[in-house]
Design a protein around this motif. Structure first.
Motif, PDB file in Angstrom:
ATOM      1  N   ASP A 169       0.817  -1.203   0.000  1.00 52.09           N
ATOM      2  CA  ASP A 169       0.000   0.000   0.000  1.00 52.09           C
ATOM      3  C   ASP A 169       0.857   1.262   0.000  1.00 52.09           C
ATOM      4  O   ASP A 169       0.512   2.254  -0.651  1.00 52.09           O
ATOM      5  N   ALA A 170       1.985   1.223   0.722  1.00 49.05           N
ATOM      6  CA  ALA A 170       2.884   2.373   0.750  1.00 49.05           C
ATOM      7  C   ALA A 170       3.478   2.627  -0.634  1.00 49.05           C
ATOM      8  O   ALA A 170       3.584   3.784  -1.068  1.00 49.05           O
ATOM      9  N   ILE A 171       3.846   1.553  -1.337  1.00 45.13           N
ATOM     10  CA  ILE A 171       4.389   1.714  -2.689  1.00 45.13           C
ATOM     11  C   ILE A 171       3.310   2.217  -3.639  1.00 45.13           C
ATOM     12  O   ILE A 171       3.566   3.067  -4.502  1.00 45.13           O
ATOM     13  N   ARG A 172       2.091   1.721  -3.492  1.00 48.66           N
ATOM     14  CA  ARG A 172       0.985   2.183  -4.332  1.00 48.66           C
ATOM     15  C   ARG A 172       0.766   3.681  -4.146  1.00 48.66           C
ATOM     16  O   ARG A 172       0.611   4.427  -5.116  1.00 48.66           O
ATOM     17  N   GLN A 173       0.762   4.112  -2.901  1.00 48.83           N
ATOM     18  CA  GLN A 173       0.550   5.529  -2.617  1.00 48.83           C
ATOM     19  C   GLN A 173       1.708   6.385  -3.135  1.00 48.83           C
ATOM     20  O   GLN A 173       1.492   7.466  -3.693  1.00 48.83           O
ATOM     21  N   PHE A 174       2.915   5.886  -2.958  1.00 42.25           N
ATOM     22  CA  PHE A 174       4.097   6.631  -3.395  1.00 42.25           C
ATOM     23  C   PHE A 174       4.125   6.760  -4.919  1.00 42.25           C
ATOM     24  O   PHE A 174       4.311   7.855  -5.460  1.00 42.25           O
ATOM     25  N   LEU A 175       3.933   5.662  -5.631  1.00 39.53           N
ATOM     26  CA  LEU A 175       3.954   5.698  -7.088  1.00 39.53           C
ATOM     27  C   LEU A 175       2.785   6.505  -7.644  1.00 39.53           C
ATOM     28  O   LEU A 175       2.899   7.117  -8.711  1.00 39.53           O
ATOM     29  N   GLY A 176       1.666   6.523  -6.916  1.00 36.51           N
ATOM     30  CA  GLY A 176       0.520   7.304  -7.373  1.00 36.51           C
ATOM     31  C   GLY A 176       0.838   8.779  -7.503  1.00 36.51           C
ATOM     32  O   GLY A 176       0.303   9.467  -8.382  1.00 36.51           O
ATOM     33  N   GLY A 177       1.723   9.275  -6.650  1.00 32.15           N
ATOM     34  CA  GLY A 177       2.124  10.677  -6.739  1.00 32.15           C
ATOM     35  C   GLY A 177       3.035  10.967  -7.915  1.00 32.15           C
ATOM     36  O   GLY A 177       3.299  12.137  -8.215  1.00 32.15           O
ATOM     37  N   LEU A 178       3.527   9.918  -8.584  1.00 33.54           N
ATOM     38  CA  LEU A 178       4.434  10.078  -9.722  1.00 33.54           C
ATOM     39  C   LEU A 178       3.769   9.729 -11.046  1.00 33.54           C
ATOM     40  O   LEU A 178       4.440   9.625 -12.075  1.00 33.54           O
ATOM     41  N   SER A 179       2.469   9.540 -11.046  1.00 33.00           N
ATOM     42  CA  SER A 179       1.775   8.974 -12.207  1.00 33.00           C
ATOM     43  C   SER A 179       1.785   9.879 -13.437  1.00 33.00           C
ATOM     44  O   SER A 179       1.497   9.414 -14.539  1.00 33.00           O
ATOM     45  N   ASN A 180       2.118  11.175 -13.280  1.00 33.95           N
ATOM     46  CA  ASN A 180       2.115  12.089 -14.428  1.00 33.95           C
ATOM     47  C   ASN A 180       3.484  12.294 -15.055  1.00 33.95           C
ATOM     48  O   ASN A 180       3.620  13.088 -15.991  1.00 33.95           O
ATOM     49  N   VAL A 181       4.495  11.597 -14.573  1.00 31.66           N
ATOM     50  CA  VAL A 181       5.851  11.839 -15.081  1.00 31.66           C
ATOM     51  C   VAL A 181       6.011  11.277 -16.488  1.00 31.66           C
ATOM     52  O   VAL A 181       5.318  10.340 -16.898  1.00 31.66           O
ATOM     53  N   THR A 182       6.978  11.831 -17.198  1.00 30.21           N
ATOM     54  CA  THR A 182       7.347  11.311 -18.508  1.00 30.21           C
ATOM     55  C   THR A 182       8.610  10.457 -18.433  1.00 30.21           C
ATOM     56  O   THR A 182       8.898   9.700 -19.360  1.00 30.21           O
ATOM     57  N   SER A 183       9.368  10.590 -17.330  1.00 29.39           N
ATOM     58  CA  SER A 183      10.584   9.794 -17.142  1.00 29.39           C
ATOM     59  C   SER A 183      10.638   9.317 -15.696  1.00 29.39           C
ATOM     60  O   SER A 183      10.534  10.122 -14.771  1.00 29.39           O
ATOM     61  N   LEU A 184      10.805   7.996 -15.510  1.00 24.26           N
ATOM     62  CA  LEU A 184      10.817   7.407 -14.168  1.00 24.26           C
ATOM     63  C   LEU A 184      11.967   6.422 -14.025  1.00 24.26           C
ATOM     64  O   LEU A 184      12.142   5.522 -14.855  1.00 24.26           O
ATOM     65  N   ASP A 185      12.748   6.612 -12.963  1.00 25.54           N
ATOM     66  CA  ASP A 185      13.811   5.676 -12.584  1.00 25.54           C
ATOM     67  C   ASP A 185      13.419   5.123 -11.214  1.00 25.54           C
ATOM     68  O   ASP A 185      13.506   5.820 -10.204  1.00 25.54           O
ATOM     69  N   PHE A 186      12.993   3.863 -11.187  1.00 24.49           N
ATOM     70  CA  PHE A 186      12.492   3.259  -9.953  1.00 24.49           C
ATOM     71  C   PHE A 186      13.391   2.089  -9.567  1.00 24.49           C
ATOM     72  O   PHE A 186      13.598   1.163 -10.350  1.00 24.49           O
TER      73      PHE A 186
END
Length: 466
Positions: free
Chosen positions: A327-344
């Motif tokens: 759930d913590a990862i879901r919430q964290f990634l949800g805040g990044l959902s509009n990015v065009t470039s992601l390094d996870f």
């Protein structure tokens, strides 16, 4: 010649009646005059010699007062000395060149010629570092720190009242002495009072106690702080006191605010060991770039809010987070959902997702995606989930050489789970970069997996390193 403490003495040979400019142990220029029998006629206190310099035309000269470089030459050979190339440059350019020098070296240029005597006083960039004093002959670190503080205080007192472009401080907190933090805060305040647009504070050893009240400037745009304690109110002070701030870099800092809020920040970088006193939230509507690259020492991941402008994000989730679940990862990634470039990158304990749990948001704008080994582990579960939710990805980078095995527990870092549907469509995918070691055992499996999903060999770029 040597300046011991506050008193200057003359050592070695010197021309009779000659006035010389020398450096004391704190890097401050001092004045000494030699008698006609070769002995010093006077010793000048280091703390007063600068004021004497203001009235003495010859203070920075290495030659006698009556000396003329051409005086002893025959008339037939006498001519005006040709200016050196750098000396012929306009003062504005010279000051810009000197801005790249450490401040202690910039002060030394006063000995080049009379023209250079006071240039250092108007240099628009200050770069003071205690590391410049490490090779000097001091009895201990305490004496070195005292000399460094003396030099910085003298320099700031004597520089001309001109605006600053950048202030850089490399400091060393050897103990919990509050006065060390007070000195650093005073220097930062001085820089901001003179309109510094960039402030970089690099601290070592014990954390610096930052007084956030000094951050009042309508000119400050970039702020770098390392190894410091940031007390409650730090971010609210930046918001109200520094309305032009766009770039914030924090390295190895303790953040005591529960909310990081900024309407002006465009770049936020949290690096190395970033500790939150509690779960924090980050809200920055204007933020374009976010990087969380270190061990976040907190109970939970920070909550990301109001990231509508965010384009590029880099996140490392490590074992320092004590309560990292699906759930913590879901919430964290949800805040990044509009990015065009992601390094996870995930480097925590093995995390098994429940079946059909929607932990990954839809990345409809994502074009560049970078994942580490943990997302390729266990039948490519996390990789498939990311690609299923990133239909417009054009470039995929897989870092197979970043391994994290938590030896004290005995498991490999991985995100695992079960999928009923393992299919995905990435019609826009153009290139796949794979970074791995020369002996990577995962490489054949990865290339086979990608080839079976329609990725051609000419689309793959493999970078092998030891």
């Amino acid at each position: 010649m040597r300046c011991d403490g506050e008193q200057l003495t003359v050592q070695g040979e010197a021309a009779a009646g000659q006035t010389r400019c020398v450096y004391g142990v704190d890097g401050v220029v001092c004045l000494a005059t030699t008698s006609y029998d070769g002995q010093p006629t006077a010793t000048t206190p280091a703390g007063n010699c600068w004021r004497q310099r203001l009235a003495a035309h010859h203070l920075f000269d290495e030659t006698p007062l009556s000396s003329d470089p051409m005086a002893e030459a025959p008339d037939s050979r006498r001519m005006a000395p040709a200016p050196t190339n750098i000396g012929a440059l306009p003062e504005e350019i010279l000051l810009r060149v000197m801005s790249y020098l450490p401040t202690r070296e910039a002060v030394h240029t006063c000995l080049v010629s009379p023209y250079w005597r006071d240039l250092w006083r108007s240099v628009p960039c200050i770069n003071v570092s205690i590391m410049e004093f490490k090779d000097d002959d001091y009895e201990d670190d305490f004496e070195r720190e005292v000399a460094f503080k003396r030099f910085v205080n003298h320099f700031l007192m004597l520089r001309n009242p001109v605006p600053l472009v950048e202030f850089r401080l490399t400091y060393s907190m050897s103990d919990d002495d509050r006065s060390d933090s007070d000195d650093a805060n005073d220097w930062i305040s001085h820089a901001l009072q003179w309109n510094a647009r960039v402030v970089k504070v690099v601290n070592q050893h014990e954390p610096l106690e930052i007084d956030h009240e000094v951050f009042t400037s309508s000119f400050l745009k970039r702020l770098h702080i390392s190894s410091a304690d940031l007390f409650p109110g730090f971010f609210s002070q930046l918001q109200t006191g520094c309305p032009a701030l766009e770039y914030l870099f924090l390295f190895d800092c303790l953040i005591m605010d529960h909310e990081i809020f900024s309407m002006t920040l465009k770049v936020l970088i949290l690096s190395k060991q970033i500790a939150f006193s509690d779960q924090a939230s980050i809200s920055a509507p204007s933020l374009i770039y976010l990087s969380i690259e270190g061990d976040i020492q907190s109970g939970r991941l920070p909550v990301l809010k109001s990231m509508a402008s965010l384009e590029t994000a880099s996140a490392l989730i490590s074992g320092a987070i004590t309560d990292c679940d699906a759930d913590a990862i879901r919430q964290f990634l949800g805040g990044l959902s509009n990015v065009t470039s992601l390094d996870f990158r995930y480097r925590d304990q093995k995390l098994t997702m429940e079946k059909n749990f929607q932990w990954c948001p839809r990345f409809s704008k994502l074009v560049n995606l970078t994942l580490n080994r943990s997302c390729v582990h266990a039948e490519f579960y996390a990789l498939i989930v990311f690609l299923q939710n990133s239909p417009n990805v054009k470039k995929l980078t897989l870092k197979l050489n970043q391994v994290c095995v938590l030896g004290h527990i005995g498991y490999a870092s991985a995100i695992t789970g079960e999928l009923e549907d393992r299919s995905f469509t990435c019609e826009q995918l153009q290139i796949v970069k794979i970074k791995c070691s020369e002996t990577s055992e995962m490489l054949p499996r990865v290339t086979q997996f990608l080839h079976a999903r329609g990725v051609r060999p000419d689309q793959m770029r493999i970078n092998r390193r030891n």
